[in-house]
Structures are given as C-alpha cells and as structure tokens.
Scaffold this active site. Structure first.
Site, PDB file in Angstrom:
ATOM      1  N   SER A 183       0.837  -1.192   0.000  1.00 55.10           N
ATOM      2  CA  SER A 183       0.000   0.000   0.000  1.00 55.10           C
ATOM      3  C   SER A 183       0.881   1.255   0.000  1.00 55.10           C
ATOM      4  O   SER A 183       1.613   1.507  -0.963  1.00 55.10           O
ATOM      5  CB  SER A 183      -0.945  -0.056   1.202  1.00 55.10           C
ATOM      6  N   ASP A 265     -10.467  -2.558  -4.975  1.00 56.11           N
ATOM      7  CA  ASP A 265      -9.785  -1.979  -3.821  1.00 56.11           C
ATOM      8  C   ASP A 265     -10.394  -0.613  -3.525  1.00 56.11           C
ATOM      9  O   ASP A 265     -10.255   0.313  -4.328  1.00 56.11           O
ATOM     10  CB  ASP A 265      -8.283  -1.844  -4.095  1.00 56.11           C
ATOM     11  N   HIS A 293      -7.231  -4.242   0.587  1.00 56.05           N
ATOM     12  CA  HIS A 293      -7.873  -3.437   1.642  1.00 56.05           C
ATOM     13  C   HIS A 293      -9.333  -3.834   1.839  1.00 56.05           C
ATOM     14  O   HIS A 293     -10.199  -2.986   2.082  1.00 56.05           O
ATOM     15  CB  HIS A 293      -7.789  -1.937   1.317  1.00 56.05           C
TER      16      HIS A 293
END
Length: 319
Positions: A183, A265, A293
C-alpha cells in the site's frame, strides 16, 4: 457489476476489466523528473545513518532487535531488525508498511536466510514525532506545496537510509538487498527503488501513488481522498504530485519486480496500482489479487500462495 457486495458509495472495481487495467499508462512526466530524483538520492547518500541496535528477544526463529537510525532533515527513524537465528544471513530486505503504520514486525514472512529491516517511516508509529502529523489524511499533505520538502520525499529518503544501514550492517552481502512494501509502503518503494541500484529485487503489494491525475479523479477512502480535498484549495498540488508519481518512476526501474495488484480496492484504486506494474521497465511478474484493503473469500489462500512466491522470488536462487 461489482466483484463483491460492499457498503461503499462507489464501485471499488471502477468498471475496469483486467484488459483495461493492463492498459493503464503512466502520465507525462516533468522534464526534470529524472534529475530531481537523482539529485535527491545523491544527497541522501551523504547522510550517515549512525544506527543503534538493542536486542529484545528470540521469536519465530529470529533474533529481534529494536533499531533506530538517522535520516535526512534530522529525523530519527525507529523500527525492528530481525536476524535469522539458526541459519547464515545470505541476504537482507527492507520491509515497508501501509499508511496505518505497524506495531510489530511481520514474523510470517520467513524468507530463507534473510535479515528483515522494518523501519517506520517518518512521523508514523515508532517514528512518530512532534514535527509531523501521524494521521494519514494529514500526513500525506505535509509539505506538499514544495516538491523539495514534501513528506513523501522524506519517507523515500528514510528507505534509502535503511538500505545504507543494511550495507553497513552486512557488508559481505551488500549486493543482496531487496525491498518489499504494501500500500503506502508499495508506493514508496516504487518511487525509491528505480534510483537506488543497491536494491536488487522489489515486491510491491497494492502500491499507491500510481498515475496521480487518474488516481485523484477516482473516488476512494484512502489518502487520495485527502489529496483531492486539499487540492480544491491549493491548486499547486498537482505540480508537486507530478514528481511523486510511482508509475512515472517505474519507467526508470532496473530491478526485477514481483507485483501483487488487486482487481477491487476501495482504498488504493486498482487503475493506479496497475499503472505502476504496466510502466515497470525491468523484468516483472504479476500476481493478481481478488481484492485489496478488503476481506474476501479467497483471501487466506491467496496470501499463502503469495508468501510462497515471495520466498522463491527473494530466495537463494534468485539473487
């Protein structure tokens, strides 16, 4: 139709097919993009990390140390160093974290023979300080009015100094350093690694900061939303973000890449993730996640498969 049932007011798949995602380009870059990053890297190399280690315990086959080191602009970076206890150290890897920071190392990675350095980037978790806000929506806009003082550039310098720590700690294997990041840490890695030839292999997991103009045009619940809100009143944001586009940086990459990118996502829009993979100029391997996520049915199976691939990618035969 969305891939999963969800409560978001937007589709975290954004209507992109896999073919669409594999066609997302990197945007145009500033004329001095390469010079900007090469100069920043050379300046970071002049900093002595002056790292300190404090042994804590033996856990999961690792000797666990608290570590801190000096980075640019007077920031002291803290984290953990894990050294394999029952096998020789044959490589080392810097492991970057997401924008939520980290409270402990990832003991499950278990890369054969690898010492693992887990720095907390400036302002976050163990490196929190009064000079920077820790909340992601505030952190991501810190210093953004000036490309030379944007906090993301400082975090990239923190990564480069982490590599310097590994070079000094393990001089005999200074040519066997890797990076992996997820991320926020994935975006930092994509921005940092192409300019640092000391990093030999790169893994990026749902990386952010890819194709900034497209990224900020899409609804998300991640740091892009904070940038988008900030840009409504500060119109020079895009001038700075043009230098901090991970997909543009990927064009300069020399290292082999293993990328885990998601089809769905809500936090890091998949088109930005794929833009980084698509632009990566060196050898690359694609691992497609159903989602990032977000909890989903095949998540644990895919995570196990991903760890197995990373053990091979960073393993003895790969460096």
């Amino acid at each position: 139709m969305s891939l999963f049932d969800h409560y978001y007011s937007y589709d975290p798949g954004y209507g992109y097919s896999l073919d669409d995602l594999l066609s997302v380009p990197a945007p145009q870059e500033p004329a001095d993009f390469s010079r900007f990053w090469r100069d920043k890297y050379q300046k970071a190399l002049t900093v002595s990390p002056q790292f300190s280690l404090n042994y804590q315990c033996l856990r999961a086959g690792y000797r666990v140390y608290d570590i801190s080191y000096q980075s640019t602009d007077g920031f002291r970076i803290a984290g953990w160093l894990l050294e394999p206890d029952a096998q020789p150290i044959t490589r080392s890897i810097v492991v970057g974290h997401g924008y939520g920071g980290r409270e402990q190392p990832d003991f499950h990675l278990s890369i054969p023979g690898a010492a693992l350095l887990f720095p907390c980037f400036r302002g976050i978790s163990r490196s929190r300080c009064e000079r920077l806000p820790e909340q992601p929506n505030q952190h991501v806009v810190q210093g953004i009015d000036d490309p030379n003082h944007y906090v993301i550039g400082g975090c990239i310098e923190d990564l480069w100094l982490a590599v310097t720590v590994l070079v000094e700690r393990y001089p005999a294997i200074a040519d066997k350093i890797g990076y992996m990041g997820i991320s926020f840490g994935g975006g930092i890695g994509a921005l940092a690694a192409p300019w640092d030839a000391r990093i030999k292999r790169v893994h990026l997991n749902v990386p952010t900061f890819g194709n900034q103009p497209l990224r900020l045009s899409l609804p998300t619940s991640g740091s892009a939303a904070a940038l988008k809100a900030y840009s409504q009143h500060h119109h020079n944001v895009f001038d700075t973000l043009a230098y901090y586009d991970a997909a543009v940086s990927a064009r300069y990459a020399l290292q082999p890449l293993h990328a885990a990118v998601a089809l769905f996502d809500p936090v890091v829009a998949p088109p930005g993730q794929f833009a980084i993979y698509n632009a990566w100029a060196a050898e690359k391997h694609l691992f497609i996640l159903d989602a990032g996520h977000f909890d989903y049915p095949r998540q644990h199976d895919q995570e196990r498969q991903l760890i197995a691939e990373l053990q091979h990618f960073f393993g003895e035969s790969s460096l």
